[in-house]
Structures are given as C-alpha cells and as structure tokens.
Scaffold this active site. Structure first.
Site, PDB file in Angstrom:
ATOM      1  N   LYS A 190      12.050  -7.903  -0.638  1.00 34.52           N
ATOM      2  CA  LYS A 190      11.542  -6.619  -1.128  1.00 34.52           C
ATOM      3  C   LYS A 190      11.524  -5.596  -0.002  1.00 34.52           C
ATOM      4  O   LYS A 190      12.092  -4.499  -0.120  1.00 34.52           O
ATOM      5  CB  LYS A 190      10.124  -6.803  -1.694  1.00 34.52           C
ATOM      6  CG  LYS A 190       9.425  -5.481  -1.956  1.00 34.52           C
ATOM      7  CD  LYS A 190       7.946  -5.630  -2.242  1.00 34.52           C
ATOM      8  CE  LYS A 190       7.064  -5.909  -1.076  1.00 34.52           C
ATOM      9  NZ  LYS A 190       6.189  -4.851  -0.606  1.00 34.52           N
ATOM     10  N   ASN A 191      10.864  -5.914   1.108  1.00 35.76           N
ATOM     11  CA  ASN A 191      10.710  -4.915   2.175  1.00 35.76           C
ATOM     12  C   ASN A 191      12.036  -4.596   2.865  1.00 35.76           C
ATOM     13  O   ASN A 191      12.206  -3.503   3.394  1.00 35.76           O
ATOM     14  CB  ASN A 191       9.655  -5.371   3.190  1.00 35.76           C
ATOM     15  CG  ASN A 191       8.261  -5.339   2.583  1.00 35.76           C
ATOM     16  OD1 ASN A 191       8.044  -4.696   1.561  1.00 35.76           O
ATOM     17  ND2 ASN A 191       7.321  -6.050   3.191  1.00 35.76           N
ATOM     18  N   CYS A 214      -5.853   2.240   0.962  1.00 32.22           N
ATOM     19  CA  CYS A 214      -5.110   1.018   0.688  1.00 32.22           C
ATOM     20  C   CYS A 214      -6.059  -0.170   0.754  1.00 32.22           C
ATOM     21  O   CYS A 214      -6.989  -0.174   1.556  1.00 32.22           O
ATOM     22  CB  CYS A 214      -4.018   0.890   1.732  1.00 32.22           C
ATOM     23  SG  CYS A 214      -3.161  -0.640   1.643  1.00 32.22           S
ATOM     24  N   ARG A 242      -3.964   2.597   6.967  1.00 38.14           N
ATOM     25  CA  ARG A 242      -2.507   2.642   7.128  1.00 38.14           C
ATOM     26  C   ARG A 242      -2.067   4.079   7.413  1.00 38.14           C
ATOM     27  O   ARG A 242      -1.446   4.732   6.578  1.00 38.14           O
ATOM     28  CB  ARG A 242      -1.828   2.068   5.890  1.00 38.14           C
ATOM     29  CG  ARG A 242      -2.198   0.603   5.719  1.00 38.14           C
ATOM     30  CD  ARG A 242      -1.527  -0.018   4.554  1.00 38.14           C
ATOM     31  NE  ARG A 242      -0.138  -0.333   4.821  1.00 38.14           N
ATOM     32  CZ  ARG A 242       0.643  -0.939   3.934  1.00 38.14           C
ATOM     33  NH1 ARG A 242       0.178  -1.269   2.767  1.00 38.14           N
ATOM     34  NH2 ARG A 242       1.894  -1.205   4.235  1.00 38.14           N
ATOM     35  N   ASP A 293       1.723 -10.960   6.021  1.00 37.92           N
ATOM     36  CA  ASP A 293       1.922 -11.066   4.572  1.00 37.92           C
ATOM     37  C   ASP A 293       1.791 -12.500   4.072  1.00 37.92           C
ATOM     38  O   ASP A 293       1.734 -12.734   2.868  1.00 37.92           O
ATOM     39  CB  ASP A 293       3.309 -10.524   4.182  1.00 37.92           C
ATOM     40  CG  ASP A 293       3.414  -9.024   4.410  1.00 37.92           C
ATOM     41  OD1 ASP A 293       2.371  -8.363   4.502  1.00 37.92           O
ATOM     42  OD2 ASP A 293       4.551  -8.521   4.507  1.00 37.92           O
ATOM     43  N   ARG A 341       4.985  -6.411  -8.145  1.00 38.64           N
ATOM     44  CA  ARG A 341       5.487  -5.475  -7.126  1.00 38.64           C
ATOM     45  C   ARG A 341       6.457  -6.175  -6.182  1.00 38.64           C
ATOM     46  O   ARG A 341       7.352  -5.543  -5.636  1.00 38.64           O
ATOM     47  CB  ARG A 341       4.321  -4.933  -6.283  1.00 38.64           C
ATOM     48  CG  ARG A 341       3.462  -3.952  -7.012  1.00 38.64           C
ATOM     49  CD  ARG A 341       2.465  -3.350  -6.074  1.00 38.64           C
ATOM     50  NE  ARG A 341       3.150  -2.618  -5.016  1.00 38.64           N
ATOM     51  CZ  ARG A 341       2.568  -1.851  -4.121  1.00 38.64           C
ATOM     52  NH1 ARG A 341       1.259  -1.715  -4.147  1.00 38.64           N
ATOM     53  NH2 ARG A 341       3.240  -1.219  -3.199  1.00 38.64           N
TER      54      ARG A 341
END
Ligand code: EPU
Length: 432
Positions: free
Chosen positions: A22-23, A117, A122, A312, A404
């Site tokens: 994803k990133n 967030c 952030r 993560d 997501r």
C-alpha cells in the site's frame, strides 16, 4: 455501521499470496504526476487508500485507468489543477506527497494540512522545510499549505525529525528535487523499502538519484521525466500481519510473494517467540506447535526506522506477546501515541499496561472473544489476529480501517480456514 465478525479458535493453515505494498503504491502513484507520458503500474493493491489517492490524482487532471489484475495506467491530461482538498487529504495523509510533484511541474500547490490522527502527532514541518530549501515560498492559511516557486534549485536538506527520518517527507522532497536545477543532497533520508523503490522508479523515468538505500541521497536535477512500467513491491506489513496471525492461531502458513530482505527485523523477533520460521526464496513458512502446554515465548521489541522493527507491525506483534508464557514489552519510538489497541486487547483478556512509550505485556494462556473497537489500520489488524486466536466470537467495530490497507483480507483469511465476515448493520452482542 460496519463491523468484522470473527469466530475464533481456528488455526490458520495453507498458502497466502501477499499483495503489492500500500505505502509503496501510494508513492509510485504520486510520481506519475511528474511524467511526460504514460506510467503503468502493476501489482497495485485494491485498497481504499489507493482509491482515495486515485480520486485525488483525477482531480489533479490525471487519467487513471484501473485494469484487471492490479494494473493501473496513469497519464497527465491537464496540468492546470494544483489543489489537494481537505476531504481527500483528511481521509489519507499520504496524499500530502502530491506537494513535491505539483511544485516541480506546475510551479504551485495548495494542499490541505492533514489533521489529527489516532496514532499521535503527524506534523509536516519537515516536508515544508524541504520545499523552502528548494526555493519554494510557503504560506499556511485556512488549513491549507500554499506553496509556489518559479524555479526549484538544488539544496542540502536534512530529513531527521525528533523520532527519526520522515518517510513521506523524504519522498516528497525527492519528488520535487528530481526536477530542480542542480544538485540536491538529502541527509538522513528515510531508508524504508518503499522510498527506495520510489527512487528506483524515478531513475527509470530519467531521474539521476544515487545513494538509494543509504541515508544520504544525491539527486542531480533533470528537465523532464518520461513514462515507465513497474511492479509495486510486496507489502512487508501485510506479510508480517499474516505471519503474526499464523503464529498466534498456532497455525502453519506459507506466506508467498514477499521480499525477505525487507522483513529481517520482524522475522528475527518472530523467531524469538519460538514460532518456527522457514525462509524460502520468495516466501516464508511460519508454524507454531499445537502441543499441549506449549506456549509462545515472550520477548522485547522496540520500533525504529528501517531496517529496525517497523512501527506498523508492533500492534500485530503485541498479540503474540499477549499470548506468551511470561513478560515482554513493546517500545514505540516512531509515533507518540500508537497504543490504542491495548485497551481493546485487554477487553479480550490480555494483560497489558502502558507507561510512557512502552507497553508491558504479561502473557496469558488464552484470549476470549468480545466486542471491541478499532481506531486505526494496524490496531484493527491486531484485533483481527487476536479475535482469530481467541475463544468464541469477537466483533470489531468498523471495517473501514482494515480495508484501507489489506486487499481482499476476508477472502485471504477465509481461504486459510478463519471464520471471519465483514458485515453491515448492527452486530448481535456475543453470547455470554
Ligand atoms: N515527523 C515530524 N515532522 C514531519 C514529518 C514527520 O516530526 O514533517 C515525525 C512524526 O511525527 C513521526 C515520525 O516523524 O513521529 C515519523 O513520521 P513519518 O513522516 O516517517 O511517517 P509518515 O511518512 O507520515 C509513513 C507511513 C506510515 C508509517 C510511517 C513510519 C505512508 C503513507 N505512511 O508515514 O504508515 O507508519 O511512515 O514507517 O507511507 C500505515 O501504513 O499504517 C502507516 C501509518
């Protein structure tokens, strides 16, 4: 409302193929804004963060065609738009990475400042600092960053923040510097595989970046960038999530289509729990014995920028510590508040206490299903793992977080033997 319903207690067994990162995909997609011709990306995961960014790129005048089998074709059709509106940036903070390419190609950008967030502060001060050093003017008003530059000029830019180098900040500056005049040196560049892959793709488009994978990047500006065809790298976080799930459910799973070199810190922590980890060429088999009385072993992990243990994966890994025979800990060094999953894991029977930046985990022999709430993507992934390892039914409020970042996650887990459903409507409370 939407919710995830899991009937726990079934070991995961079989093979699973990991999707594109994803990133990583998000960064490659923003790079398409810089191209003079068609960019064709393969292995793009079908997750909602990617769809949100595609929507933004369309608003920014791009043609975005999703083709079967994870192929996305992108081409700039109209270079006039320069605004990334709040309703899209707020949904997905990574979209702030359009700032660099817009400045480089369109000479101006108006990008909503990402707001609060669930995982801590952030800020985007380092992104802004980088653009200023490249010669852009920055003005903040009405919740937007407005930036313009007649010409970007190479500069020396340090990307180190209070908790390490910024990942999307490094990418953003890189995306601007490739078209700046002269040489840019990025010191303390993030070394995450997704940033490295972005630099490799930019070079294929005609950029001149050296030092890829090291903490100093040297960029010699070019005047234009061409098209490219490229495959998104495998998602190391999805891979780690499935491996943690295999160990937590005492299963036996071959996680395929991964890059082992992107997962070293995670794999060595996983080995310390006593789970069996067999590295193969493009995969890794993770097994946990079901012998009576056998338990996972506790360990201590500390998150750090790559190649350290990825932030993560700390929430998913915490589930293993929650089920281990003894005391372990998780220290979070990258974000200021990434322990929202802890109270929810405790509702499932875990015994975790957070003090400052460390979660102290006293392992328990079993978790039991309950209704819990997810507050961010990786916290939700941790609750899914815990729910699958727990006895009885777990209901997790909100499927949106999971979707997501995990492609066809219910289908993949079901094929491994999990009993998991993504549902709409009001859940029935688990029977007592
Ligand atoms: N920071 C600053 N100033 C800045 C930018 C960051 O002080 O201008 C600080 C942050 O407050 C934070 C730390 O630096 O404490 C790290 O933030 P970073 O900028 O590196 O994170 P990010 O680029 O916003 C990306 C991933 C995250 C992942 C982090 C760390 C994307 C879209 N997001 O975020 O992924 O956790 O790097 O590896 O690539 C996720 O996928 O669930 C996720 C949150």
């Amino acid at each position: 409302m939407s919710y995830i319903e899991i009937e726990g207690g079934r070991p995961l067994e079989g093979d699973v193929r990991i999707s594109g990162a994803k990133n990583g995909a998000l960064l490659l997609l923003t790079a398409a804004l810089l191209s003079d011709s068609v960019v064709r990306l393969k292995n793009v995961p079908d997750v909602s963060d990617v769809s949100t960014l595609c929507m933004l790129l369309q608003r920014l005048g791009m043609r975005v065609d999703r083709q079967p089998d994870g192929v996305l074709e992108l081409e700039v059709e109209d270079e006039k738009p320069y605004e990334a509106p709040y309703e899209l940036v707020e949904k997905m903070r990574g979209s702030v990475c359009v700032l660099g390419p817009l400045l480089a190609r369109r000479k101006r950008a108006r990008v909503a400042k990402p707001g609060g967030c669930a995982i801590g502060q952030r800020p985007i001060d380092l992104h802004e600092k980088g653009m200023k050093l490249l010669g852009a003017e920055i003005d903040e008003s009405e919740g937007y960053v407005y930036s313009e530059a007649k010409k970007l000029k190479g500069a020396e830019i340090d990307m180190l923040g209070p908790r390490g180098p910024t990942v999307t900040g490094t990418a953003n500056v890189l995306l601007a510097a490739v078209l700046a005049e002269g040489r840019t040196i990025i010191k303390n560049a993030a070394r995450e595989p997704e940033v490295q892959d972005l630099a490799l793709m930019l070079n294929e488009m005609g950029a001149r970046i050296s030092g890829i994978g090291e903490s100093t990047l040297i960029i010699d500006g070019v005047t234009s960038l061409g098209g490219v065809e490229r495959s998104v790298i495998p998602d190391r976080i999805e891979a780690g999530t499935f491996m943690a799930a295999a160990a937590a459910t005492r299963g036996d799973v071959l996680v395929q289509n991964i890059r082992l070199d992107h997962l070293e810190a995670f794999l060595s922590a996983l080995e310390k729990t006593g789970a069996e980890v067999d590295r193969e060429l493009f995969g890794c088999r993770v097994r946990m014995t079901r012998k009576k009385g056998a338990r996972l072993k506790p360990t201590d992990i500390s998150t750090a920028p790559h190649p350290g243990f990825p932030t993560d994966l700390q929430a998913p890994f915490s589930v293993l510590l929650a089920l281990s025979a003894g005391k372990g800990s998780v220290t979070e060094n990258v974000f200021t508040n990434r322990f929202n999953h802890v109270d929810e894991l405790n509702r499932l029977g875990a015994n975790i206490l957070v003090s400052e930046k460390t979660a102290y985990i006293d392992g328990v022999a079993k978790l039991t299903g309950a209704r819990v709430k997810a507050t961010d993507l990786r916290a939700c992934a941790a609750l899914v793992i815990a729910g699958m390892a727990a006895k009885g039914k777990t209901i997790i409020d909100k499927t949106e977080y999971l979707l997501r970042g995990y492609e066809r996650v219910d289908e993949k887990l079901t094929s491994l033997g999990a009993d998991i459903k993504l549902c709409e409507g009001e859940p029935q409370e688990p029977a007592v």
